[in-house]
Design a protein around this motif. Structure first.
Motif, PDB file in Angstrom:
ATOM      1  N   THR A  74      46.725  40.349  39.060  1.00 52.07           N
ATOM      2  CA  THR A  74      47.868  40.915  38.337  1.00 52.07           C
ATOM      3  C   THR A  74      47.773  40.811  36.810  1.00 52.07           C
ATOM      4  OG1 THR A  74      49.107  38.835  38.452  1.00 52.07           O
ATOM      5  CG2 THR A  74      49.451  40.381  40.256  1.00 52.07           C
ATOM      6  N   ILE A  75      47.059  39.810  36.302  1.00 50.45           N
ATOM      7  CA  ILE A  75      46.991  39.612  34.835  1.00 50.45           C
ATOM      8  C   ILE A  75      45.575  39.856  34.309  1.00 50.45           C
ATOM      9  CG2 ILE A  75      47.285  37.939  32.952  1.00 50.45           C
ATOM     10  CD1 ILE A  75      49.956  38.581  34.104  1.00 50.45           C
ATOM     11  N   CYS A  76      44.614  39.138  34.868  1.00 51.97           N
ATOM     12  CA  CYS A  76      43.230  39.261  34.386  1.00 51.97           C
ATOM     13  C   CYS A  76      42.531  40.349  35.195  1.00 51.97           C
ATOM     14  CB  CYS A  76      42.502  37.924  34.514  1.00 51.97           C
ATOM     15  SG  CYS A  76      40.937  37.935  33.629  1.00 51.97           S
ATOM     16  N   ASN A  93      41.825  46.421  31.045  1.00 47.71           N
ATOM     17  CA  ASN A  93      43.049  46.079  30.303  1.00 47.71           C
ATOM     18  C   ASN A  93      43.773  44.820  30.792  1.00 47.71           C
ATOM     19  OD1 ASN A  93      42.699  48.485  28.854  1.00 47.71           O
ATOM     20  ND2 ASN A  93      43.620  49.608  30.567  1.00 47.71           N
ATOM     21  N   PRO A  94      43.114  43.677  30.766  1.00 43.91           N
ATOM     22  CA  PRO A  94      43.805  42.436  31.154  1.00 43.91           C
ATOM     23  C   PRO A  94      44.982  42.165  30.209  1.00 43.91           C
ATOM     24  CG  PRO A  94      41.702  41.957  30.073  1.00 43.91           C
ATOM     25  CD  PRO A  94      41.743  43.431  30.303  1.00 43.91           C
ATOM     26  N   GLN A  95      46.039  41.584  30.778  1.00 42.09           N
ATOM     27  CA  GLN A  95      47.232  41.305  29.959  1.00 42.09           C
ATOM     28  C   GLN A  95      47.119  39.914  29.347  1.00 42.09           C
ATOM     29  OE1 GLN A  95      50.916  41.942  32.126  1.00 42.09           O
ATOM     30  NE2 GLN A  95      49.767  43.148  33.619  1.00 42.09           N
ATOM     31  N   ALA A 142      36.561  34.660  26.697  1.00 43.21           N
ATOM     32  CA  ALA A 142      36.457  36.125  26.593  1.00 43.21           C
ATOM     33  C   ALA A 142      37.467  36.669  25.586  1.00 43.21           C
ATOM     34  CB  ALA A 142      36.685  36.764  27.958  1.00 43.21           C
ATOM     35  N   LEU A 143      38.659  36.080  25.571  1.00 42.43           N
ATOM     36  CA  LEU A 143      39.676  36.551  24.627  1.00 42.43           C
ATOM     37  C   LEU A 143      39.253  36.191  23.194  1.00 42.43           C
ATOM     38  CD1 LEU A 143      42.419  37.787  23.983  1.00 42.43           C
ATOM     39  CD2 LEU A 143      43.467  35.562  24.409  1.00 42.43           C
ATOM     40  N   ALA A 144      38.837  34.956  23.016  1.00 43.56           N
ATOM     41  CA  ALA A 144      38.461  34.501  21.663  1.00 43.56           C
ATOM     42  C   ALA A 144      37.266  35.293  21.129  1.00 43.56           C
ATOM     43  CB  ALA A 144      38.146  33.012  21.692  1.00 43.56           C
TER      44      ALA A 144
HETATM   45  S1  SF4 Z   1      43.159  35.490  28.366  1.00 45.43           S
HETATM   46 FE1  SF4 Z   1      41.212  35.484  29.428  1.00 45.43          FE
HETATM   47  S2  SF4 Z   1      41.706  34.896  31.527  1.00 45.43           S
HETATM   48 FE2  SF4 Z   1      43.613  35.501  30.533  1.00 45.43          FE
HETATM   49  S3  SF4 Z   1      43.826  37.708  30.995  1.00 45.43           S
HETATM   50 FE3  SF4 Z   1      42.781  37.572  29.043  1.00 45.43          FE
HETATM   51  S4  SF4 Z   1      40.596  37.644  29.595  1.00 45.43           S
HETATM   52 FE4  SF4 Z   1      41.722  37.122  31.450  1.00 45.43          FE
END
Ligand code: SF4
Length: 357
Positions: free
Chosen positions: A193-195, A199-201, A213-215
């Motif tokens: 549902t999120i990752c 388009n991950p939230q 991955a976000l950083a």
């Molecule tokens: S912060 Fe990381 S784990 Fe969370 S949705 Fe984004 S890519 Fe996925």
């Protein structure tokens, strides 16, 4: 400090997110290993929304492992109809018989015992062990691989032997010993549902503060897969043959191909698309004609393209009549009502929905 306590934040964040956001699903309300097992098998390769009605129908008709073991395979397949991957249903049925015949009707209560059941792999055994018995086994499905690869920045391909080992090690280190069932379900829900693959939230993700991955803007690159799945095309020409008494000829599929045990119609398969004149001039059609006396093609139905995971099926249904038939062992003449009671692949349902003679 041990590696496990270093990473305790992961389970803590995941479990509090799950407590607030986890989806309410019937197999999460029970500790019955049999029902959890049914849910696991139904949900392999199937989204929760699609699998839920099947879970309810199956557990309603077969509320205990003994009920399932006593059922005829045809009935089990009928209840499975539309879910695809029918070997899952056959394995489930065989394993239920094994539990009743050899284990006194008791589901195994260990990871190893569960894994010894037909059709039960690492993931299913781990999830049943955790949910039903509270055993600390991490169950990592495609959703879990995605979350872990992104959060920890793991480039090892998830479908490689090394990748499987690495993720299993990490899962074992991370899994909550207090609530392994919710940990596994939370990992799955977060990935679903999120990752999500696209388009991950990240703004709504409980792990965003720790996510590699976000950083590093890497979510599109992770997880890594080694092999691309090859899809191949198959061309099916089906013949719905009606006899003078109104019965139609059903064919029960045998062998190791798709849909073993399910019913379709006599058919001709070709590796490439055939022009109608070539189909009717070919040796396979001549052989069919030899068995079906007075075979006459009344109408050609529309063609359907049907996608399976590794195959694209291009199917056409021809409506035919015959004055008499010499049937193979796998064929039987049935009324239209009897045909509707048989377990049939979704493709045949679609072909028949589209066209009536
Ligand atoms: S912060 Fe990381 S784990 Fe969370 S949705 Fe984004 S890519 Fe996925």
């Amino acid at each position: 400090m041990s590696a496990a306590s270093d990473n305790r934040w992961f389970g803590d964040l995941l479990l509090s997110w799950y407590a607030e956001n986890g989806r309410q699903l019937p197999w999460r309300e029970t500790h019955d290993p049999y029902k959890i097992w049914i849910s696991e098998v139904v949900l392999q390769q199937t989204r929760v929304e699609q699998g839920l009605p099947y879970y309810l129908r199956l557990t309603n008709r077969f509320p205990t492992v003994a009920d399932l073991a006593e059922a005829k395979e045809d009935e089990v397949l009928k209840y499975w109809q539309g879910l695809g991957y029918y070997s899952r249903a056959r394995n489930l049925h065989a394993a239920a018989k094994h539990v009743c015949n050899n284990l006194n009707g008791h589901m195994p209560a260990t990871y190893e015992g569960l894994k010894a059941l037909k059709g039960v792999g690492d993931y299913t055994a781990a999830d049943i062990a955790a949910l039903a018995y509270g055993l600390p086994h991490a169950a990592i499905d495609g959703n879990g691989y995605r979350v872990l690869a992104r959060v920890f920045g793991i480039n090892t391909p998830i479908d490689s032997t090394q990748g499987k080992k690495e993720f299993a090690r990490l899962g074992a280190e991370l899994v909550s010993t207090d609530n392994p069932g919710n940990f596994n379900q939370g990992l799955m829900d977060l990935g679903a549902t999120i990752c999500t693959p696209q388009n991950p939230q990240c703004d709504n993700c409980p792990l965003s503060g720790k996510c590699y991955a976000l950083a590093n803007k890497q979510w599109q690159q992770l997880p890594v897969k080694e092999k691309k799945t090859k899809v191949h095309d198959r061309y099916f020409y089906y013949f719905q043959i009606t006899l003078p008494d109104g019965r139609i000829i059903a064919n029960q599929r045998k062998g190791k191909d798709i849909w073993t045990g399910l019913f379709d119609f006599p058919m001709i398969e070709n590796a490439t698309e055939l022009e109608q004149k070539d189909l009717f001039a070919g040796k396979d059609f001549k052989a069919l004609r030899k068995r079906m006396k007075g075979l006459s093609v009344v109408k050609e139905g529309k063609s359907i393209k049907h996608q399976l995971s590794h195959q694209t099926l291009h199917a056409t249904l021809f409506f035919c009549t015959a004055t008499a038939a010499t049937l193979k062992d796998c064929e039987q003449a049935v009324t239209a009502g009897e045909f509707d009671e048989l377990a049939i692949p979704r493709l045949i349902e679609l072909l028949r929905e589209k066209e009536d003679p």
